[in-house]
Design a protein around this motif. Structure first.
Motif, PDB file in Angstrom:
ATOM      1  N   UNK A 147       0.769  -1.245   0.016  1.00 17.09           N
ATOM      2  CA  UNK A 147      -0.078  -0.120   0.108  1.00 17.09           C
ATOM      3  C   UNK A 147       0.930   1.345   0.289  1.00 17.09           C
ATOM      4  N   UNK A 148       0.612   2.568  -0.597  1.00 15.89           N
ATOM      5  CA  UNK A 148      -0.471   2.602  -1.035  1.00 15.89           C
ATOM      6  C   UNK A 148      -1.030   2.138  -2.382  1.00 15.89           C
ATOM      7  N   UNK A 149      -1.253   1.051  -4.056  1.00 18.06           N
ATOM      8  CA  UNK A 149      -1.494   1.272  -5.180  1.00 18.06           C
ATOM      9  C   UNK A 149      -0.916   2.100  -5.839  1.00 18.06           C
ATOM     10  N   UNK A 150      -0.047   1.645  -7.045  1.00 18.28           N
ATOM     11  CA  UNK A 150       0.567   2.540  -8.137  1.00 18.28           C
ATOM     12  C   UNK A 150      -0.743   3.660  -8.180  1.00 18.28           C
ATOM     13  N   UNK A 151       0.228   5.230  -7.901  1.00 20.41           N
ATOM     14  CA  UNK A 151      -0.643   6.233  -9.149  1.00 20.41           C
ATOM     15  C   UNK A 151      -1.495   6.704  -7.915  1.00 20.41           C
ATOM     16  N   UNK A 152      -1.486   5.956  -6.660  1.00 21.78           N
ATOM     17  CA  UNK A 152      -2.784   6.385  -5.505  1.00 21.78           C
ATOM     18  C   UNK A 152      -1.988   7.116  -4.141  1.00 21.78           C
ATOM     19  N   UNK A 153      -2.534   7.569  -3.089  1.00 25.58           N
ATOM     20  CA  UNK A 153      -1.957   7.441  -2.540  1.00 25.58           C
ATOM     21  C   UNK A 153      -1.990   7.502  -1.140  1.00 25.58           C
ATOM     22  N   UNK A 154      -1.459   7.966   0.402  1.00 25.78           N
ATOM     23  CA  UNK A 154      -2.198   7.751   1.837  1.00 25.78           C
ATOM     24  C   UNK A 154      -3.020   8.674   2.076  1.00 25.78           C
ATOM     25  N   UNK A 155      -2.872   9.549   1.765  1.00 21.83           N
ATOM     26  CA  UNK A 155      -3.260  11.360   1.828  1.00 21.83           C
ATOM     27  C   UNK A 155      -3.336  11.773   0.362  1.00 21.83           C
ATOM     28  N   UNK A 156      -5.100  11.622   0.292  1.00 25.57           N
ATOM     29  CA  UNK A 156      -5.464  12.050  -0.838  1.00 25.57           C
ATOM     30  C   UNK A 156      -6.470  13.659  -0.742  1.00 25.57           C
ATOM     31  N   UNK A 157      -6.498  13.656  -1.875  1.00 28.79           N
ATOM     32  CA  UNK A 157      -6.810  15.118  -1.849  1.00 28.79           C
ATOM     33  C   UNK A 157      -7.978  15.780  -1.226  1.00 28.79           C
ATOM     34  N   UNK A 158      -8.651  14.748  -0.792  1.00 28.79           N
ATOM     35  CA  UNK A 158      -9.629  15.041  -0.086  1.00 28.79           C
ATOM     36  C   UNK A 158      -9.441  15.060   1.461  1.00 28.79           C
ATOM     37  N   UNK A 159      -8.206  14.435   1.643  1.00 26.08           N
ATOM     38  CA  UNK A 159      -8.057  14.945   2.894  1.00 26.08           C
ATOM     39  C   UNK A 159      -8.694  13.840   4.109  1.00 26.08           C
ATOM     40  N   UNK A 160      -8.835  12.774   3.738  1.00 22.98           N
ATOM     41  CA  UNK A 160      -9.169  11.684   4.319  1.00 22.98           C
ATOM     42  C   UNK A 160      -8.110  10.347   3.918  1.00 22.98           C
ATOM     43  N   UNK A 161      -7.022  10.152   5.290  1.00 26.30           N
ATOM     44  CA  UNK A 161      -6.275   9.353   5.283  1.00 26.30           C
ATOM     45  C   UNK A 161      -6.558   7.437   4.595  1.00 26.30           C
ATOM     46  N   UNK A 162      -6.368   7.823   3.447  1.00 26.02           N
ATOM     47  CA  UNK A 162      -6.715   5.967   2.919  1.00 26.02           C
ATOM     48  C   UNK A 162      -6.109   5.148   3.743  1.00 26.02           C
ATOM     49  N   UNK A 163      -6.674   4.229   3.590  1.00 25.05           N
ATOM     50  CA  UNK A 163      -6.399   2.406   3.748  1.00 25.05           C
ATOM     51  C   UNK A 163      -5.991   2.133   5.078  1.00 25.05           C
ATOM     52  N   UNK A 164      -6.787   3.067   6.249  1.00 26.30           N
ATOM     53  CA  UNK A 164      -6.466   3.414   7.894  1.00 26.30           C
ATOM     54  C   UNK A 164      -6.877   2.830   8.397  1.00 26.30           C
ATOM     55  N   UNK A 165      -7.211   2.519   9.735  1.00 24.41           N
ATOM     56  CA  UNK A 165      -8.672   2.375  10.041  1.00 24.41           C
ATOM     57  C   UNK A 165      -8.574   3.262  11.382  1.00 24.41           C
ATOM     58  N   UNK A 166     -10.051   4.271  11.080  1.00 21.43           N
ATOM     59  CA  UNK A 166      -9.372   5.270  12.095  1.00 21.43           C
ATOM     60  C   UNK A 166      -9.731   4.922  13.552  1.00 21.43           C
TER      61      UNK A 166
END
Length: 299
Positions: free
Chosen positions: A81-100
């Motif tokens: 993680x993250x997959x290619x062309x994706x990021x942990x923190x996207x433009x929505x300012x929400x952290x991806x791939x991680x349980x809060x």
């Protein structure tokens, strides 16, 4: 670190905007991630920070680089993680791939035994939870994903499908009986179980309650526009705008609301005219009241 300034299962879209700014907070966050051995794993940012600051965008890039360097993978399938062309923190300012809650990482492809996404982002609180920490469900009614704690399921009283109260309030086909409060989904259940629906106040009445409280008498419905008003709403609209039956005969049961009565009288809509008034093709009620409605609109 949670900077959203709201509690668990609360909408982060605050108004007015909270007095927390990137200018003062980002330098503190930078000092944290620059430390050797930093294990900061999750940051929940204020909703108002979305795309507002070059300073914040630069921090987001540095934060993503720090998480990339850790080489974390999905706990279920071990995918990097993250997959290619994706990021942990996207433009929505929400952290991806991680349980809060538990901070475990999951990819977007993994499902649990019930076929549900291992990780989901709630459309209300805007936080990502794994299914072990917080049950999330996608509503078939509107396609939205909610934490059960944010927006509990409403079960259809007929087929027991889950949908949300917002879809009842928005009048998109889901209905709630105003008497017994039974709920019915739009997947054909409402069509069969709801006897009548008011187009003014949006309340509905199920078949059983309609038979018990209204003796199966239908609420007034306009023959032309097909709008239906409950007895209370029809009375409140007054004599000019209420749906009224043709008063020139007792057999055709023609009813018009005020707008349609005006149209039929002056436009000569013969398709919906009184069947027994062959001379002028209008119900007597329409002829008598249309002039008054017309005068009211001119005032």
């Amino acid at each position: 670190i949670d900077l959203s300034l709201v509690g668990d299962h609360q909408d982060p879209r605050l108004s007015p905007r909270p007095p927390i700014t990137c200018e003062f907070v980002v330098p503190i966050l930078d000092s944290i991630i620059e430390r050797e051995g930093c294990w900061l794993s999750h940051v929940q940012f204020p909703w108002s920070w979305r795309g507002k600051s070059i300073q914040f965008e630069q921090f987001r890039m540095r934060y993503n680089e720090m998480l990339d360097d850790r080489g974390a993978g999905c706990l279920k399938c071990n995918t990097n993680l993250p997959p290619e062309d994706w990021s942990w923190m996207g433009e929505r300012n929400l952290q991806n791939y991680t349980c809060y809650e538990c901070l475990k990482h999951f990819c977007s492809r993994c499902r649990n035994g019930d076929g549900e996404d291992m990780l989901g982002c709630c459309d209300i609180c805007r936080k990502m939870y794994c299914q072990e920490c917080e049950e999330t469900k996608r509503r078939s009614c509107c396609g939205s994903l909610f934490c059960v704690s944010c927006n509990p399921f409403t079960e259809c009283s007929s087929c027991y499908t889950g949908f949300c109260e917002e879809c009842i309030a928005s009048d998109n086909g889901h209905s709630k009986c105003y008497k017994c409060e039974a709920r019915f989904c739009h997947d054909s259940c409402a069509d069969y179980e709801i006897s009548t629906h008011c187009d003014s106040c949006k309340k509905s009445c199920c078949n059983d309650c309609h038979a018990e409280y209204h003796q199966d008498e239908d609420w007034p419905s306009c023959n032309r526009c097909r709008d239906c008003f409950c007895d209370d709403c029809n009375e409140k609209k007054g004599i000019l705008h209420a749906i009224q039956m043709c008063d020139s005969c007792n057999s055709c049961n023609t009813r018009y609301c005020g707008d349609c009565r005006l149209f039929v009288t002056f436009e000569g809509d013969e398709d919906v005219a009184c069947e027994e008034d062959d001379e002028n093709k209008n119900c007597a009620g329409c002829v008598q009241l249309a002039e008054l409605i017309y005068d009211e609109k001119l005032r």
